[in-house]
Design a protein around this motif. Structure first.
Motif, PDB file in Angstrom:
ATOM      1  N   ASN A  99      -8.038   1.109  -1.736  1.00 42.84           N
ATOM      2  CA  ASN A  99      -7.848   0.079  -2.762  1.00 42.84           C
ATOM      3  C   ASN A  99      -7.103  -1.132  -2.216  1.00 42.84           C
ATOM      4  OD1 ASN A  99      -9.107   1.650  -4.667  1.00 42.84           O
ATOM      5  ND2 ASN A  99      -7.230   2.412  -5.602  1.00 42.84           N
ATOM      6  N   TYR A 100      -6.280  -0.908  -1.195  1.00 42.31           N
ATOM      7  CA  TYR A 100      -5.502  -1.993  -0.597  1.00 42.31           C
ATOM      8  C   TYR A 100      -6.128  -2.513   0.707  1.00 42.31           C
ATOM      9  CZ  TYR A 100      -1.690  -1.987  -3.909  1.00 42.31           C
ATOM     10  OH  TYR A 100      -0.955  -2.151  -5.063  1.00 42.31           O
ATOM     11  N   GLY A 101      -7.348  -2.081   0.985  1.00 42.66           N
ATOM     12  CA  GLY A 101      -8.032  -2.574   2.182  1.00 42.66           C
ATOM     13  C   GLY A 101      -7.712  -1.791   3.433  1.00 42.66           C
ATOM     14  N   GLY A 102      -6.991  -0.671   3.318  1.00 40.17           N
ATOM     15  CA  GLY A 102      -6.694   0.165   4.474  1.00 40.17           C
ATOM     16  C   GLY A 102      -7.805   1.146   4.769  1.00 40.17           C
TER      17      GLY A 102
ATOM     18  N   GLN B   3      10.978  18.108   1.548  1.00 44.66           N
ATOM     19  CA  GLN B   3      10.689  16.778   1.006  1.00 44.66           C
ATOM     20  C   GLN B   3       9.788  15.991   1.954  1.00 44.66           C
ATOM     21  OE1 GLN B   3      14.397  14.763   0.222  1.00 44.66           O
ATOM     22  NE2 GLN B   3      14.460  15.504  -1.874  1.00 44.66           N
ATOM     23  N   MET B   4      10.149  15.965   3.216  1.00 44.83           N
ATOM     24  CA  MET B   4       9.367  15.228   4.204  1.00 44.83           C
ATOM     25  C   MET B   4       7.947  15.775   4.294  1.00 44.83           C
ATOM     26  SD  MET B   4      12.413  15.174   7.021  1.00 44.83           S
ATOM     27  CE  MET B   4      11.435  14.631   8.420  1.00 44.83           C
ATOM     28  N   LYS B   5       7.828  17.094   4.345  1.00 42.05           N
ATOM     29  CA  LYS B   5       6.506  17.718   4.453  1.00 42.05           C
ATOM     30  C   LYS B   5       5.652  17.390   3.231  1.00 42.05           C
ATOM     31  CE  LYS B   5       4.145  22.062   5.522  1.00 42.05           C
ATOM     32  NZ  LYS B   5       3.049  21.809   4.563  1.00 42.05           N
ATOM     33  N   ALA B   6       6.277  17.366   2.046  1.00 39.94           N
ATOM     34  CA  ALA B   6       5.532  17.058   0.823  1.00 39.94           C
ATOM     35  C   ALA B   6       4.946  15.651   0.888  1.00 39.94           C
ATOM     36  CB  ALA B   6       6.441  17.206  -0.393  1.00 39.94           C
ATOM     37  N   PHE B   7       5.744  14.681   1.362  1.00 39.70           N
ATOM     38  CA  PHE B   7       5.249  13.304   1.428  1.00 39.70           C
ATOM     39  C   PHE B   7       4.192  13.158   2.525  1.00 39.70           C
ATOM     40  CE2 PHE B   7       5.354   8.879   2.924  1.00 39.70           C
ATOM     41  CZ  PHE B   7       4.933   8.259   1.749  1.00 39.70           C
ATOM     42  N   ILE B   8       4.413  13.785   3.664  1.00 35.59           N
ATOM     43  CA  ILE B   8       3.425  13.710   4.746  1.00 35.59           C
ATOM     44  C   ILE B   8       2.102  14.325   4.300  1.00 35.59           C
ATOM     45  CG2 ILE B   8       2.850  14.646   7.026  1.00 35.59           C
ATOM     46  CD1 ILE B   8       5.849  14.262   7.731  1.00 35.59           C
ATOM     47  N   ASP B   9       2.168  15.482   3.642  1.00 34.97           N
ATOM     48  CA  ASP B   9       0.940  16.127   3.145  1.00 34.97           C
ATOM     49  C   ASP B   9       0.234  15.222   2.136  1.00 34.97           C
ATOM     50  OD1 ASP B   9       1.420  18.306   4.729  1.00 34.97           O
ATOM     51  OD2 ASP B   9       2.155  19.595   3.108  1.00 34.97           O
TER      52      ASP B   9
ATOM     53  N   GLY C  89      -6.658  13.283  -0.447  1.00 36.38           N
ATOM     54  CA  GLY C  89      -7.734  12.444  -0.952  1.00 36.38           C
ATOM     55  C   GLY C  89      -7.227  11.344  -1.875  1.00 36.38           C
ATOM     56  N   LYS C  90      -6.226  11.667  -2.698  1.00 37.43           N
ATOM     57  CA  LYS C  90      -5.685  10.665  -3.618  1.00 37.43           C
ATOM     58  C   LYS C  90      -5.038   9.516  -2.846  1.00 37.43           C
ATOM     59  CE  LYS C  90      -2.676  10.073  -7.659  1.00 37.43           C
ATOM     60  NZ  LYS C  90      -1.844  10.770  -8.666  1.00 37.43           N
TER      61      LYS C  90
ATOM     62  N   MET D 258       0.830  -1.202   0.000  1.00 41.26           N
ATOM     63  CA  MET D 258       0.000   0.000   0.000  1.00 41.26           C
ATOM     64  C   MET D 258       0.868   1.256   0.000  1.00 41.26           C
ATOM     65  SD  MET D 258      -2.817   1.188   2.837  1.00 41.26           S
ATOM     66  CE  MET D 258      -1.564   1.691   4.024  1.00 41.26           C
ATOM     67  N   LEU D 259       1.907   1.280   0.829  1.00 40.41           N
ATOM     68  CA  LEU D 259       2.784   2.441   0.892  1.00 40.41           C
ATOM     69  C   LEU D 259       3.541   2.648  -0.415  1.00 40.41           C
ATOM     70  CD1 LEU D 259       4.443   2.591   4.436  1.00 40.41           C
ATOM     71  CD2 LEU D 259       3.099   4.365   3.308  1.00 40.41           C
ATOM     72  N   ARG D 260       3.939   1.550  -1.047  1.00 37.04           N
ATOM     73  CA  ARG D 260       4.638   1.696  -2.328  1.00 37.04           C
ATOM     74  C   ARG D 260       3.712   2.269  -3.394  1.00 37.04           C
ATOM     75  NH1 ARG D 260       8.429  -3.799  -2.136  1.00 37.04           N
ATOM     76  NH2 ARG D 260      10.148  -2.804  -0.998  1.00 37.04           N
ATOM     77  N   GLU D 261       2.436   1.886  -3.339  1.00 39.84           N
ATOM     78  CA  GLU D 261       1.459   2.458  -4.278  1.00 39.84           C
ATOM     79  C   GLU D 261       1.287   3.951  -4.002  1.00 39.84           C
ATOM     80  OE1 GLU D 261      -1.205   1.709  -7.543  1.00 39.84           O
ATOM     81  OE2 GLU D 261       0.359   0.500  -6.603  1.00 39.84           O
ATOM     82  N   ILE D 262       1.227   4.315  -2.725  1.00 39.75           N
ATOM     83  CA  ILE D 262       1.148   5.730  -2.359  1.00 39.75           C
ATOM     84  C   ILE D 262       2.403   6.459  -2.838  1.00 39.75           C
ATOM     85  CG2 ILE D 262       1.162   7.326  -0.390  1.00 39.75           C
ATOM     86  CD1 ILE D 262      -0.598   5.239   1.076  1.00 39.75           C
ATOM     87  N   GLY D 263       3.560   5.796  -2.705  1.00 37.17           N
ATOM     88  CA  GLY D 263       4.810   6.379  -3.168  1.00 37.17           C
ATOM     89  C   GLY D 263       4.807   6.648  -4.667  1.00 37.17           C
ATOM     90  N   GLU D 264       4.196   5.734  -5.431  1.00 39.00           N
ATOM     91  CA  GLU D 264       4.117   5.943  -6.885  1.00 39.00           C
ATOM     92  C   GLU D 264       3.231   7.144  -7.191  1.00 39.00           C
ATOM     93  OE1 GLU D 264       3.242   2.635  -9.356  1.00 39.00           O
ATOM     94  OE2 GLU D 264       4.704   1.308  -8.373  1.00 39.00           O
ATOM     95  N   GLY D 265       2.109   7.255  -6.486  1.00 45.08           N
ATOM     96  CA  GLY D 265       1.229   8.412  -6.673  1.00 45.08           C
ATOM     97  C   GLY D 265       1.925   9.709  -6.304  1.00 45.08           C
ATOM     98  N   PHE D 266       2.701   9.658  -5.238  1.00 49.62           N
ATOM     99  CA  PHE D 266       3.472  10.825  -4.814  1.00 49.62           C
ATOM    100  C   PHE D 266       4.499  11.204  -5.883  1.00 49.62           C
ATOM    101  CE2 PHE D 266       7.377  12.435  -2.771  1.00 49.62           C
ATOM    102  CZ  PHE D 266       6.886  13.583  -2.178  1.00 49.62           C
ATOM    103  N   GLY D 267       5.172  10.210  -6.462  1.00 51.85           N
ATOM    104  CA  GLY D 267       6.185  10.458  -7.481  1.00 51.85           C
ATOM    105  C   GLY D 267       5.626  11.135  -8.713  1.00 51.85           C
ATOM    106  N   GLU D 268       4.368  10.803  -9.057  1.00 55.70           N
ATOM    107  CA  GLU D 268       3.734  11.433 -10.210  1.00 55.70           C
ATOM    108  C   GLU D 268       3.527  12.929  -9.974  1.00 55.70           C
ATOM    109  OE1 GLU D 268       0.153   9.249 -10.781  1.00 55.70           O
ATOM    110  OE2 GLU D 268       1.179   7.410 -11.424  1.00 55.70           O
ATOM    111  N   GLU D 269       3.250  13.306  -8.728  1.00 53.09           N
ATOM    112  CA  GLU D 269       3.007  14.713  -8.409  1.00 53.09           C
ATOM    113  C   GLU D 269       4.297  15.455  -8.045  1.00 53.09           C
ATOM    114  OE1 GLU D 269      -0.100  15.505  -5.647  1.00 53.09           O
ATOM    115  OE2 GLU D 269      -1.596  14.312  -6.738  1.00 53.09           O
TER     116      GLU D 269
END
Length: 245
Positions: free
Chosen positions: A237-240, A218-224, A229-230, A17-28
């Protein structure tokens, strides 16, 4: 100029789940080199952030008082149900909490005793300090003082527990719920509740940690992003279950 790589280190709970969030973060945030490496456990993440070796950690248990004294900030982002899963060969997809206790105590030794296949129960457990086991002991009926049978295999990581349950006929294991578990495993309903149901009895809280006074852009960007919502949609999607701060 780009800053150094931002790693989020720690628990294996919710890793996909976190890796999927990381991919979404990387796109932005294409200019930030984010990494979600393999598990080193909640304790490993706490040690890495406390020592200053890493900036951000991920944990699946609350901080101890001694750890809070390191000046760590604890930010819960999602609840992840603690799932029980078996190799599909067992023929079982639902258990009562009482039956689950009998299985892990070693009283039930064959799945046929529960109406399943004529197969020996192969127990997979985790180390006593594991976050999922701690949550099960705190919240699953009968697990507080459960003495797990010595005739069990200890998986050192969540991924090891999943692999064993996928590979060994008759195996039963536990770990943080992910929809990926539904592929090739039987995720067990307990007392009629699936891990994604509101009345499921057991869940672990996934949180980010960092040292107070070290928050950079960098840290603040990922935490935010983790509270956006995304990110919440990706968690679901991962059951969380997203935690709003």
């Amino acid at each position: 100029m780009a800053q150094s790589e931002l790693k989020v280190v720690g628990t294996g709970d919710g890793l996909e789940m976190l890796r999927e969030i990381g991919e979404g973060f990387g796109e932005e945030h294409p200019g930030i080199n984010l990494s979600i490496p393999p598990s080193i456990g909640s304790g490993g993440g706490i040690a890495a952030v406390s020592s200053g070796a890493e900036r951000l950690g991920r944990v699946a248990r609350p901080l101890k008082e001694s750890e809070v004294e390191y000046g760590l900030v604890y930010l819960p982002i999602a609840k992840i149900p603690s799932a029980i899963f078996t190799h599909p060969s067992t023929g079982i997809d639902e258990l009562s909490s009482e039956d689950l206790v009998k299985i892990y105590s070693g009283k039930i030794k064959n799945w046929s005793e529960l109406g399943g296949a004529d197969l020996r129960v192969r127990l997979v457990r985790r180390e006593d300090a594991d976050s999922t086991l701690q949550v099960l002991r705190d919240s699953m009926p009968g697990w507080n003082d459960l003495e797990i049978s010595r005739r069990s295999k200890t998986a050192l990581t969540t991924q090891d527990a999943i692999s064993t349950a996928r590979d060994e006929k008759g195996a039963i294991a536990f770990g943080p719920y992910s929809r990926l578990l539904e592929d090739g495993l039987s995720v067990i309903s307990i007392n009629g509740a699936h891990p994604t149901d509101d009345n499921y009895p057991s869940a672990v809280t996934l949180a980010l940690i960092y040292k107070d006074g070290t928050l950079d852009d960098q840290m603040k960007a990922f935490i935010d992003f983790s509270q956006s919502g995304k990110a919440h949609e990706l968690m679901k999607n991962y059951g969380g279950v997203p935690v709003k701060n």
